[in-house]
Design a protein around this motif. Structure first.
Motif, PDB file in Angstrom:
ATOM      1  N   ALA A  63       0.810  -1.222   0.000  1.00  0.00           N
ATOM      2  CA  ALA A  63       0.000   0.000   0.000  1.00  0.00           C
ATOM      3  C   ALA A  63       0.836   1.261   0.000  1.00  0.00           C
ATOM      4  CB  ALA A  63      -0.939   0.000   1.198  1.00  0.00           C
ATOM      5  N   LYS A  64       2.101   1.158   0.414  1.00  0.00           N
ATOM      6  CA  LYS A  64       2.924   2.362   0.550  1.00  0.00           C
ATOM      7  C   LYS A  64       3.102   3.083  -0.779  1.00  0.00           C
ATOM      8  CE  LYS A  64       7.367   2.060   1.464  1.00  0.00           C
ATOM      9  NZ  LYS A  64       8.639   1.870   2.208  1.00  0.00           N
ATOM     10  N   ALA A  65       3.289   2.334  -1.872  1.00  0.00           N
ATOM     11  CA  ALA A  65       3.502   2.970  -3.177  1.00  0.00           C
ATOM     12  C   ALA A  65       2.279   3.784  -3.592  1.00  0.00           C
ATOM     13  CB  ALA A  65       3.831   1.917  -4.230  1.00  0.00           C
ATOM     14  N   LEU A  66       1.085   3.273  -3.342  1.00  0.00           N
ATOM     15  CA  LEU A  66      -0.114   4.001  -3.756  1.00  0.00           C
ATOM     16  C   LEU A  66      -0.368   5.205  -2.851  1.00  0.00           C
ATOM     17  CD1 LEU A  66      -3.173   2.443  -5.348  1.00  0.00           C
ATOM     18  CD2 LEU A  66      -3.533   4.246  -3.677  1.00  0.00           C
ATOM     19  N   VAL A  67      -0.105   5.058  -1.552  1.00  0.00           N
ATOM     20  CA  VAL A  67      -0.218   6.214  -0.653  1.00  0.00           C
ATOM     21  C   VAL A  67       0.792   7.281  -1.061  1.00  0.00           C
ATOM     22  CG1 VAL A  67       0.084   6.999   1.732  1.00  0.00           C
ATOM     23  CG2 VAL A  67      -1.174   4.895   1.263  1.00  0.00           C
ATOM     24  N   SER A  68       1.953   6.855  -1.540  1.00  0.00           N
ATOM     25  CA  SER A  68       2.950   7.808  -2.041  1.00  0.00           C
ATOM     26  C   SER A  68       2.422   8.550  -3.264  1.00  0.00           C
ATOM     27  CB  SER A  68       4.241   7.075  -2.385  1.00  0.00           C
ATOM     28  OG  SER A  68       5.198   7.961  -2.915  1.00  0.00           O
ATOM     29  N   ASP A  69       1.716   7.840  -4.148  1.00  0.00           N
ATOM     30  CA  ASP A  69       1.115   8.498  -5.311  1.00  0.00           C
ATOM     31  C   ASP A  69       0.095   9.538  -4.882  1.00  0.00           C
ATOM     32  OD1 ASP A  69       2.641   6.921  -6.982  1.00  0.00           O
ATOM     33  OD2 ASP A  69       1.037   5.475  -7.377  1.00  0.00           O
ATOM     34  N   ARG A  70      -0.742   9.204  -3.899  1.00  0.00           N
ATOM     35  CA  ARG A  70      -1.733  10.154  -3.406  1.00  0.00           C
ATOM     36  C   ARG A  70      -1.054  11.361  -2.766  1.00  0.00           C
ATOM     37  NH1 ARG A  70      -6.432   6.330  -0.561  1.00  0.00           N
ATOM     38  NH2 ARG A  70      -7.001   5.157  -2.445  1.00  0.00           N
ATOM     39  N   THR A  71       0.044  11.115  -2.057  1.00  0.00           N
ATOM     40  CA  THR A  71       0.788  12.207  -1.436  1.00  0.00           C
ATOM     41  C   THR A  71       1.306  13.179  -2.490  1.00  0.00           C
ATOM     42  OG1 THR A  71       1.462  10.774   0.396  1.00  0.00           O
ATOM     43  CG2 THR A  71       2.770  12.755   0.031  1.00  0.00           C
ATOM     44  N   ALA A  72       1.803  12.637  -3.599  1.00  0.00           N
ATOM     45  CA  ALA A  72       2.308  13.485  -4.685  1.00  0.00           C
ATOM     46  C   ALA A  72       1.180  14.287  -5.320  1.00  0.00           C
ATOM     47  CB  ALA A  72       3.003  12.625  -5.729  1.00  0.00           C
ATOM     48  N   LEU A  73       0.017  13.660  -5.515  1.00  0.00           N
ATOM     49  CA  LEU A  73      -1.128  14.368  -6.093  1.00  0.00           C
ATOM     50  C   LEU A  73      -1.589  15.503  -5.183  1.00  0.00           C
ATOM     51  CD1 LEU A  73      -3.213  11.336  -7.452  1.00  0.00           C
ATOM     52  CD2 LEU A  73      -2.080  13.096  -8.826  1.00  0.00           C
ATOM     53  N   MET A  74      -1.489  15.307  -3.874  1.00  0.00           N
ATOM     54  CA  MET A  74      -1.887  16.346  -2.922  1.00  0.00           C
ATOM     55  C   MET A  74      -0.880  17.489  -2.871  1.00  0.00           C
ATOM     56  SD  MET A  74      -3.191  14.200   0.375  1.00  0.00           S
ATOM     57  CE  MET A  74      -4.728  13.272   0.359  1.00  0.00           C
ATOM     58  N   GLY A  75       0.374  17.226  -3.198  1.00  0.00           N
ATOM     59  CA  GLY A  75       1.396  18.250  -3.122  1.00  0.00           C
ATOM     60  C   GLY A  75       1.859  18.535  -1.708  1.00  0.00           C
ATOM     61  N   LEU A  76       1.869  17.501  -0.842  1.00  0.00           N
ATOM     62  CA  LEU A  76       2.352  17.700   0.526  1.00  0.00           C
ATOM     63  C   LEU A  76       3.840  18.042   0.509  1.00  0.00           C
ATOM     64  CD1 LEU A  76       0.518  14.830   2.449  1.00  0.00           C
ATOM     65  CD2 LEU A  76      -0.255  17.151   1.914  1.00  0.00           C
ATOM     66  N   PHE A  88       3.889   1.477   7.706  1.00  0.00           N
ATOM     67  CA  PHE A  88       4.833   2.528   7.327  1.00  0.00           C
ATOM     68  C   PHE A  88       4.352   3.851   7.896  1.00  0.00           C
ATOM     69  CE2 PHE A  88       1.638   2.099   4.036  1.00  0.00           C
ATOM     70  CZ  PHE A  88       1.251   3.393   3.763  1.00  0.00           C
ATOM     71  N   SER A  89       5.224   4.844   7.842  1.00  0.00           N
ATOM     72  CA  SER A  89       4.872   6.191   8.290  1.00  0.00           C
ATOM     73  C   SER A  89       5.186   7.190   7.196  1.00  0.00           C
ATOM     74  CB  SER A  89       5.630   6.563   9.569  1.00  0.00           C
ATOM     75  OG  SER A  89       7.015   6.708   9.296  1.00  0.00           O
ATOM     76  N   LEU A  90       4.505   8.319   7.246  1.00  0.00           N
ATOM     77  CA  LEU A  90       4.737   9.433   6.330  1.00  0.00           C
ATOM     78  C   LEU A  90       4.959  10.687   7.153  1.00  0.00           C
ATOM     79  CD1 LEU A  90       4.629  11.104   3.666  1.00  0.00           C
ATOM     80  CD2 LEU A  90       2.133  11.129   3.927  1.00  0.00           C
ATOM     81  N   THR A  91       6.086  11.342   6.936  1.00  0.00           N
ATOM     82  CA  THR A  91       6.338  12.643   7.543  1.00  0.00           C
ATOM     83  C   THR A  91       6.275  13.690   6.441  1.00  0.00           C
ATOM     84  OG1 THR A  91       7.774  11.671   9.229  1.00  0.00           O
ATOM     85  CG2 THR A  91       7.963  14.045   8.872  1.00  0.00           C
ATOM     86  N   ALA A  92       5.405  14.686   6.605  1.00  0.00           N
ATOM     87  CA  ALA A  92       5.199  15.675   5.545  1.00  0.00           C
ATOM     88  C   ALA A  92       4.629  16.950   6.133  1.00  0.00           C
ATOM     89  CB  ALA A  92       4.259  15.132   4.476  1.00  0.00           C
ATOM     90  N   THR A  93       4.724  18.030   5.359  1.00  0.00           N
ATOM     91  CA  THR A  93       4.150  19.312   5.745  1.00  0.00           C
ATOM     92  C   THR A  93       2.757  19.431   5.140  1.00  0.00           C
ATOM     93  OG1 THR A  93       6.341  20.304   5.797  1.00  0.00           O
ATOM     94  CG2 THR A  93       4.465  21.812   5.713  1.00  0.00           C
ATOM     95  N   LEU A  94       1.780  19.753   5.984  1.00  0.00           N
ATOM     96  CA  LEU A  94       0.386  19.825   5.569  1.00  0.00           C
ATOM     97  C   LEU A  94       0.032  21.241   5.088  1.00  0.00           C
ATOM     98  CD1 LEU A  94      -1.291  17.855   8.500  1.00  0.00           C
ATOM     99  CD2 LEU A  94      -0.440  16.971   6.312  1.00  0.00           C
ATOM    100  N   PRO A  95      -1.120  21.403   4.431  1.00  0.00           N
ATOM    101  CA  PRO A  95      -1.575  22.752   4.064  1.00  0.00           C
ATOM    102  C   PRO A  95      -1.858  23.584   5.307  1.00  0.00           C
ATOM    103  CG  PRO A  95      -2.779  21.062   2.854  1.00  0.00           C
ATOM    104  CD  PRO A  95      -2.008  20.354   3.907  1.00  0.00           C
TER     105      PRO A  95
END
Length: 237
Positions: A63-76, A88-95
């Motif tokens: 699932a990590k690869a697809l969540v990564s795709d969604r993250t890219a589409l969101m522009g985090l 897995f975990s995701l560290t990112a800056t939110l809107p």
């Protein structure tokens, strides 16, 4: 004297006529400007200048690869993934917008399964169209406000058109993750496989938030396994 009176009558009419001619032009410019603004928000999104967080997911490794795709589409902002014992975990800056930020973990973990089916059919009946027939999904300004525009592939477009023509008095329902998002009549039948999922209620920002979330999960495709958000924790920049 008569000529002067006639001129006085003609001048206001000419002014009114010019105003009537200008109104459609002004409305067109306003509509195009609004559409371009909405298109920019939908395609680019709001800048990720808000809180930086660590989101922990329990899931299968695939699932990590697809969540990564969604993250890219969101522009985090500056996304970083790491494997954990549960997934897995995701560290990112939110809107910066708190409502936009609050919706992101759930959108990343949403199953993303679309079915187009007859709303009167039993739940165990196969859908008319399943999610694998989605070719692309975008945010669009339609006649009913902000919508998610779903484009089917060629095979899906043909199947849906033939079904709608064969059932002229029926309806189709867009079911996303088991919840009916929108229902429309089968006529007129959709000839090009471009379908609008409207968003009911709320202001334009609310509609855009819902339409964008739907667009992201449908465009990236369904998750290969259940994904659960275990925790969302602020981290230092």
């Amino acid at each position: 004297m008569a000529a002067e009176e006639e001129d006085d009558r003609i001048e206001p009419r000419g002014t009114y006529g010019c105003v009537l001619l200008i109104i459609p032009i002004v409305m067109t410019v306003f509509g195009v400007s609004a559409y371009l603004g909405l298109f920019t928000l939908g395609m680019i999104g709001r800048s990720a200048t808000g809180e930086r967080v660590r989101i922990e997911f329990a899931s299968c490794p695939e699932a990590k690869a697809l969540v990564s795709d969604r993250t890219a589409l969101m522009g985090l902002g500056d996304p970083m993934f790491a494997d954990t014992a549960e997934g897995f975990s995701l560290t990112a800056t939110l809107p910066a917008d708190p409502l936009d930020a609050a919706a992101i973990p759930g959108t990343l973990a949403a199953p993303g399964r679309l079915e187009i089916r007859d709303p009167k059919s039993p739940p165990e009946a196969p859908p008319v169209i399943a999610g694998e027939r989605v070719d692309a999904s975008t945010v669009h300004l339609g006649m009913d406000g902000v919508v998610t525009l779903v484009r089917l592939d060629d095979a899906g477009s043909t199947t849906l058109r033939e079904y709608m023509i064969a059932h002229p008095e029926g309806e189709i329902a867009f079911v996303i993750d088991g919840v009916t998002a929108y229902t429309r009549s089968n006529l007129p039948a959709e000839a090009r496989g471009s379908l609008e999922i409207t968003t009911k209620g709320g202001d334009e920002h609310d509609q855009l938030r819902v339409a964008a979330a739907r667009s992201i999960i449908l465009d990236a495709g369904p998750l290969p396994c259940p994904v659960t958000v275990k925790a969302t924790t602020p981290v230092a920049r």
